[in-house]
Design an enzyme around this catalytic site. Structure first.
Site, short mmCIF file in Angstrom:
data_model
loop_
_atom_site.label_atom_id
_atom_site.label_comp_id
_atom_site.label_asym_id
_atom_site.label_seq_id
_atom_site.Cartn_x
_atom_site.Cartn_y
_atom_site.Cartn_z
N LYS A 113 5.15 -1.82 4.69
CA LYS A 113 4.08 -2.80 4.97
C LYS A 113 4.65 -4.15 5.41
O LYS A 113 4.13 -4.77 6.34
CB LYS A 113 3.22 -2.95 3.71
CG LYS A 113 2.27 -4.12 3.69
CD LYS A 113 1.12 -3.99 4.66
CE LYS A 113 0.28 -5.27 4.64
NZ LYS A 113 -0.69 -5.30 5.73
N THR B 291 -0.36 -6.41 -1.25
CA THR B 291 0.95 -6.46 -0.60
C THR B 291 1.86 -7.31 -1.48
O THR B 291 1.63 -8.52 -1.64
CB THR B 291 0.86 -7.10 0.81
OG1 THR B 291 -0.07 -6.36 1.58
CG2 THR B 291 2.21 -7.09 1.49
N LEU C 161 -4.95 -7.58 -5.30
CA LEU C 161 -4.70 -8.95 -5.71
C LEU C 161 -3.82 -9.66 -4.67
O LEU C 161 -3.21 -9.02 -3.82
CB LEU C 161 -4.02 -8.94 -7.08
CG LEU C 161 -4.83 -8.22 -8.18
CD1 LEU C 161 -4.02 -8.11 -9.46
CD2 LEU C 161 -6.14 -8.94 -8.43
N LYS D 233 3.43 -15.57 2.60
CA LYS D 233 3.97 -14.78 1.47
C LYS D 233 4.65 -13.51 1.98
O LYS D 233 5.77 -13.19 1.58
CB LYS D 233 2.82 -14.42 0.52
CG LYS D 233 3.18 -13.39 -0.52
CD LYS D 233 2.03 -12.47 -0.91
CE LYS D 233 1.27 -11.83 0.17
NZ LYS D 233 0.51 -10.63 -0.13
P1 NAD Z 1 -8.14 -12.76 -1.43
O1 NAD Z 1 -7.43 -13.96 -1.89
O2 NAD Z 1 -9.35 -12.88 -0.55
O3 NAD Z 1 -8.58 -11.84 -2.68
C1 NAD Z 1 -7.82 -11.69 -3.85
C2 NAD Z 1 -8.81 -11.63 -5.01
O4 NAD Z 1 -8.09 -11.38 -6.23
C3 NAD Z 1 -9.57 -12.95 -5.22
O5 NAD Z 1 -10.97 -12.68 -5.18
C4 NAD Z 1 -9.10 -13.43 -6.61
O6 NAD Z 1 -10.12 -14.08 -7.34
C5 NAD Z 1 -8.73 -12.10 -7.26
N1 NAD Z 1 -7.80 -12.21 -8.39
C6 NAD Z 1 -6.62 -12.87 -8.48
N2 NAD Z 1 -6.06 -12.70 -9.69
C7 NAD Z 1 -6.91 -11.90 -10.39
C8 NAD Z 1 -6.91 -11.35 -11.72
N3 NAD Z 1 -5.92 -11.58 -12.56
N4 NAD Z 1 -7.96 -10.58 -12.09
C9 NAD Z 1 -8.97 -10.32 -11.24
N5 NAD Z 1 -9.04 -10.81 -9.97
C10 NAD Z 1 -8.02 -11.58 -9.57
O7 NAD Z 1 -7.03 -11.85 -0.68
P2 NAD Z 1 -7.27 -10.66 0.35
O8 NAD Z 1 -7.31 -11.21 1.72
O9 NAD Z 1 -8.37 -9.80 -0.16
O10 NAD Z 1 -5.86 -9.91 0.19
C11 NAD Z 1 -5.55 -9.14 -0.95
C12 NAD Z 1 -4.19 -8.47 -0.70
O11 NAD Z 1 -4.29 -7.65 0.47
C13 NAD Z 1 -3.04 -9.46 -0.45
O12 NAD Z 1 -1.88 -8.96 -1.05
C14 NAD Z 1 -2.94 -9.47 1.07
O13 NAD Z 1 -1.62 -9.80 1.49
C15 NAD Z 1 -3.31 -8.04 1.43
N6 NAD Z 1 -3.90 -7.82 2.75
C16 NAD Z 1 -4.85 -8.66 3.25
C17 NAD Z 1 -5.39 -8.39 4.51
C18 NAD Z 1 -6.46 -9.28 5.12
O14 NAD Z 1 -6.74 -9.13 6.32
N7 NAD Z 1 -7.06 -10.19 4.36
C19 NAD Z 1 -4.98 -7.28 5.24
C20 NAD Z 1 -4.03 -6.43 4.68
C21 NAD Z 1 -3.49 -6.71 3.43
#
Ligand code: NAD
Length: 295
Positions: free
Chosen positions: A171, A96, A65, A246
């Site tokens: 992280k 994260t 999430l 964030k």
């Molecule tokens: P994103 O916004 O693309 O995906 C998050 C998903 O969670 C969305 O599809 C949203 O609809 C869903 N969501 C939110 N609340 C929800 C709920 N209550 N029930 C079900 N689904 C719900 O974000 P992301 O890029 O996939 O990143 C996710 C996490 O990973 C974050 O914490 C981010 O910091 C971390 N992260 C991202 C990357 C990257 O390159 N994108 C790399 C490492 C870590």
């Protein structure tokens, strides 16, 4: 084969879930966005109508999430998911989030007799798709060993950082450095181009010189220099600048607690804040280059 509930199928969770399906796990998935569910369904996942439904009968629950508030409200808020998780299931949160939030949720899980680890990832969307992520785990060694066969299907490196929350602490240290070197890379390329250099030639030079870093190796922020990166597709997809903002906020809160000096981290946070205020927060974080350029 174990049944996995996978909640949060965004830029990272989507491809991670696909790798678990490829490995033969049975997946029950949920996301708030119907569009995010379609790819998982096409790959063989069972789409459910709520997180509560997704965890029914699950051996393992994985959440991916956006931020602390999403994880806390899902597990502990109204209609708390913890109450619906089957006895004996293992919880793996890959988001994260703040160290304290990870500790609070793990403690509440423990009070219900459930093991939980924080397992934030590094490696970006390309790593998620290729199954080469790095997992940075906080929690007990026994819980990590239970999770390992599943984590190995999504990643290549698995580190045990320490007890609950330690994965998150490690992280955010990593991501503070990532922000700093991404801004530095964008700044250096922008300087070179403003003095007449070709961004591709300058990138090749840096890549074989002492300024080399992850951004120059696999995530060049200059459009057109590297194929397949967000910079070369209008900064779409990838790691949102608001998610980086964030993480830098989490790093600054942690720095206050640890009484650590983080002057470059503070500057990076300010720059990403300005970038977000300029309406660019939805773009990939390498778009910070735009903040440095004349428009
Ligand atoms: P994103 O916004 O693309 O995906 C998050 C998903 O969670 C969305 O599809 C949203 O609809 C869903 N969501 C939110 N609340 C929800 C709920 N209550 N029930 C079900 N689904 C719900 O974000 P992301 O890029 O996939 O990143 C996710 C996490 O990973 C974050 O914490 C981010 O910091 C971390 N992260 C991202 C990357 C990257 O390159 N994108 C790399 C490492 C870590």
């Amino acid at each position: 084969m174990q049944t996995i509930a996978f909640i949060g199928l965004g830029h990272m969770g989507g491809p991670m879930a696909l790798n678990l399906l490829k490995a033969g796990f049975s997946l029950q998935v949920f996301d708030l966005m119907p569009a995010s569910l379609a790819a998982a369904q096409a790959a063989g996942a069972r789409v459910t109508a709520s997180a509560m439904e997704a965890v029914q009968g699950a051996d393992i629950v994985i959440t991916m999430l956006p931020a602390s508030q999403h994880v806390e409200s899902l597990y502990l808020g109204d209609g708390a998911l913890l109450g619906a998780v089957p006895a004996g299931a293992l919880l793996i949160d890959c988001s994260t989030i703040a160290t304290q939030t990870a500790q609070r949720v793990a403690k509440a899980a423990e009070a219900r007799g459930l093991e939980m680890i924080d397992a934030p990832v590094s490696g970006g969307t390309a790593g998620a798709a290729a199954g080469t992520l790095t997992f940075i785990v906080g929690g007990s060694a026994t819980a990590l060993e239970r999770a390992r066969p599943v984590l190995e299907k999504m990643g290549r490196n698995i580190f045990h950082a320490g007890e609950h929350g330690a994965g998150q602490t490690a992280k955010i240290c990593n991501n503070m450095l990532l922000a700093i070197h991404m801004i530095g890379t964008a700044e250096a390329l922008n300087l070179g181009v403003s003095l007449g250099l070709d961004p591709k030639v300058l990138s090749d030079i840096i890549q074989k010189s002492s300024g080399r870093n992850w951004s120059t190796e696999v995530y060049n922020p200059w459009p057109g220099v590297m194929d397949g990166v967000p910079a070369s597709r209008g900064y779409e997809g990838g790691f949102g600048a608001d998610l980086m903002l964030k993480d830098l906020g989490l790093a600054m809160e942690a720095a206050l607690q640890g009484k650590a000096a983080t002057p470059l981290g503070a500057a990076a946070r300010s720059l990403y804040h300005l970038h977000s205020l300029a309406g660019q927060g939805g773009l990939d974080f390498s778009s910070i280059l735009n903040l440095l350029q004349k428009h």
